[in-house]
Design an enzyme around this catalytic site. Structure first.
Site, PDB file in Angstrom:
ATOM      1  N   HIS A   8       5.138 -51.033   8.289  1.00 27.45           N
ATOM      2  CA  HIS A   8       5.885 -49.593   8.285  1.00 27.45           C
ATOM      3  C   HIS A   8       7.591 -49.537   8.578  1.00 27.45           C
ATOM      4  O   HIS A   8       8.210 -50.890   9.402  1.00 27.45           O
ATOM      5  CB  HIS A   8       5.093 -48.910   8.494  1.00 27.45           C
ATOM      6  N   ASN A  45      -0.342 -40.215   5.921  1.00 30.30           N
ATOM      7  CA  ASN A  45       0.071 -41.101   7.482  1.00 30.30           C
ATOM      8  C   ASN A  45       0.684 -39.972   8.826  1.00 30.30           C
ATOM      9  O   ASN A  45       1.376 -39.946   8.464  1.00 30.30           O
ATOM     10  CB  ASN A  45       1.654 -42.640   6.928  1.00 30.30           C
ATOM     11  N   TRP A  46       0.000 -40.009   9.391  1.00 26.55           N
ATOM     12  CA  TRP A  46       0.238 -39.042  10.580  1.00 26.55           C
ATOM     13  C   TRP A  46       1.039 -39.385  11.232  1.00 26.55           C
ATOM     14  O   TRP A  46       1.922 -39.181  11.842  1.00 26.55           O
ATOM     15  CB  TRP A  46      -0.977 -38.474  11.143  1.00 26.55           C
ATOM     16  N   LYS A  47       1.651 -40.655  11.379  1.00 34.84           N
ATOM     17  CA  LYS A  47       2.757 -40.992  12.540  1.00 34.84           C
ATOM     18  C   LYS A  47       1.861 -41.038  14.350  1.00 34.84           C
ATOM     19  O   LYS A  47       0.600 -40.359  13.565  1.00 34.84           O
ATOM     20  CB  LYS A  47       3.706 -40.795  11.916  1.00 34.84           C
ATOM     21  N   GLY A  71      11.058 -39.456   5.155  1.00 33.69           N
ATOM     22  CA  GLY A  71      10.956 -38.149   5.874  1.00 33.69           C
ATOM     23  C   GLY A  71      12.548 -37.864   5.738  1.00 33.69           C
ATOM     24  O   GLY A  71      13.325 -36.629   6.475  1.00 33.69           O
ATOM     25  N   GLU A 120       7.628 -48.171  -0.255  1.00 34.68           N
ATOM     26  CA  GLU A 120       8.444 -47.142   0.771  1.00 34.68           C
ATOM     27  C   GLU A 120      10.219 -47.489   0.845  1.00 34.68           C
ATOM     28  O   GLU A 120      10.602 -47.967   1.362  1.00 34.68           O
ATOM     29  CB  GLU A 120       8.556 -46.522   1.861  1.00 34.68           C
ATOM     30  N   SER A 164       8.754 -39.034   1.343  1.00 34.61           N
ATOM     31  CA  SER A 164       9.477 -37.249   0.570  1.00 34.61           C
ATOM     32  C   SER A 164       8.361 -36.852  -0.587  1.00 34.61           C
ATOM     33  O   SER A 164       8.408 -36.027  -1.603  1.00 34.61           O
ATOM     34  CB  SER A 164      10.859 -37.122   0.493  1.00 34.61           C
ATOM     35  N   GLY A 172       3.734 -39.135   4.394  1.00 33.14           N
ATOM     36  CA  GLY A 172       4.091 -38.794   5.347  1.00 33.14           C
ATOM     37  C   GLY A 172       3.929 -37.468   6.349  1.00 33.14           C
ATOM     38  O   GLY A 172       2.759 -36.863   6.701  1.00 33.14           O
ATOM     39  N   GLY A 173       5.008 -36.683   6.010  1.00 32.78           N
ATOM     40  CA  GLY A 173       4.816 -35.310   6.220  1.00 32.78           C
ATOM     41  C   GLY A 173       3.586 -34.209   5.695  1.00 32.78           C
ATOM     42  O   GLY A 173       3.182 -33.748   6.675  1.00 32.78           O
TER      43      GLY A 173
HETATM   44  P1  PGA Z   1       7.595 -39.038   4.432  1.00 34.79           P
HETATM   45  O1  PGA Z   1       6.829 -39.903   4.980  1.00 34.79           O
HETATM   46  O2  PGA Z   1       6.354 -38.730   3.779  1.00 34.79           O
HETATM   47  O3  PGA Z   1       7.185 -38.336   5.917  1.00 34.79           O
HETATM   48  O4  PGA Z   1       8.409 -39.612   3.397  1.00 34.79           O
HETATM   49  C1  PGA Z   1       6.418 -41.625   4.689  1.00 34.79           C
HETATM   50  C2  PGA Z   1       5.697 -43.140   5.246  1.00 34.79           C
HETATM   51  O5  PGA Z   1       6.467 -43.114   6.272  1.00 34.79           O
HETATM   52  O6  PGA Z   1       4.456 -43.699   4.786  1.00 34.79           O
END
Ligand code: PGA
Length: 231
Positions: free
Chosen positions: A108, A9-11, A163, A157, A194, A215-216
């Protein structure tokens, strides 16, 4: 054989140029060769889904099409309009996405928090996605999150893990996944929050966890490909 879904998920990250640079590095010859050899091994098959900002979808779709070899990479969007095509300024309807992406992330916690999305709204988005044949990846923050009928993919999540470099305890994540699979009959339950190359296998080796939402660590081609390889 266990099927793993590995979702990036690149946001709201990456320009078109940055997305091209990512794809060129991500789809290097040795990773493609690895995918061919290992994506369908005897114990687990791996399906990769990248969810970039929606504006990048057509370009990434073309890039993936140009790769001659058939590799299991699909695209998804990060949000969808609850409305069909029509006079809804700023919205992108599910039917406008069809043919470019197969999946959509719905519910989300960032959208619930920053845009005030309610259960009612996310349920409408799920309906809109399903009517057009898009597969929702439905995010839940815990066992209490309401899940609409007919959802096939849930991503657990916990808010504090997103994050934060503080992922959920793998055994706890497994117990939540077991709840959604056994009590709610959800076929695929992912864990997100994370995830890194170092910790991914602590989750994907659990019997009820069918993949990860990243995400990250999905923003960097090396770390995302390592997550896929180690999952
Ligand atoms: P993260 O984000 O891997 O940066 O913690 C996960 C998400 O929000 O889908």
């Amino acid at each position: 054989m266990k099927k793993l879904l590995l979702v990036g998920n690149w946001k709201s990250h990456k320009t078109l140029q940055e997305a091209h640079t990512f794809m060129i590095a991500f789809l290097n010859n040795s990773f493609i060769e690895w995918l061919h050899t290992h994506a369908e091994n005897e114990d687990k098959s791996k399906r990769i889904i990248i969810c970039p900002p929606i504006l990048l979808i057509p370009d990434l779709d073309r890039m993936l099409e140009q790769i001659q070899a058939k590799i299991p990479i699909d695209l998804g969007v990060q949000d969808i309009s609850p409305f069909p095509i029509g006079s809804h300024t700023g919205e992108v309807a599910a039917s406008e996405i069809v043919g470019l992406a197969k999946y959509v992330i719905v519910g989300h916690s960032e959208r619930r928090k920053e845009f005030g999305e309610t259960d009612e709204l996310v349920f409408q988005k799920v309906n809109a996605a399903k009517e057009s044949g898009l597969e929702p990846i439905f995010c839940v923050q815990g066992k209490d999150t309401a899940v609409p009928e007919g959802i096939k993919i849930v991503a657990y999540e916990p808010i504090g893990a997103i994050g934060s470099a503080h992922p959920d305890d793998p055994q706890h994540a497994e117990s939540v996944a077991a709840f959604f699979k056994e009590e709610k009959h959800i076929p695929f339950v992912l864990y997100g929050g994370s995830i890194t190359a170092e910790n991914v296998s602590l989750y994907t080796t659990k019997p009820h966890i069918d993949g990860v939402l990243v995400g990250g660590a999905s923003l960097d081609p090396t770390s995302f490909s390592e997550i896929i390889q180690r999952a």
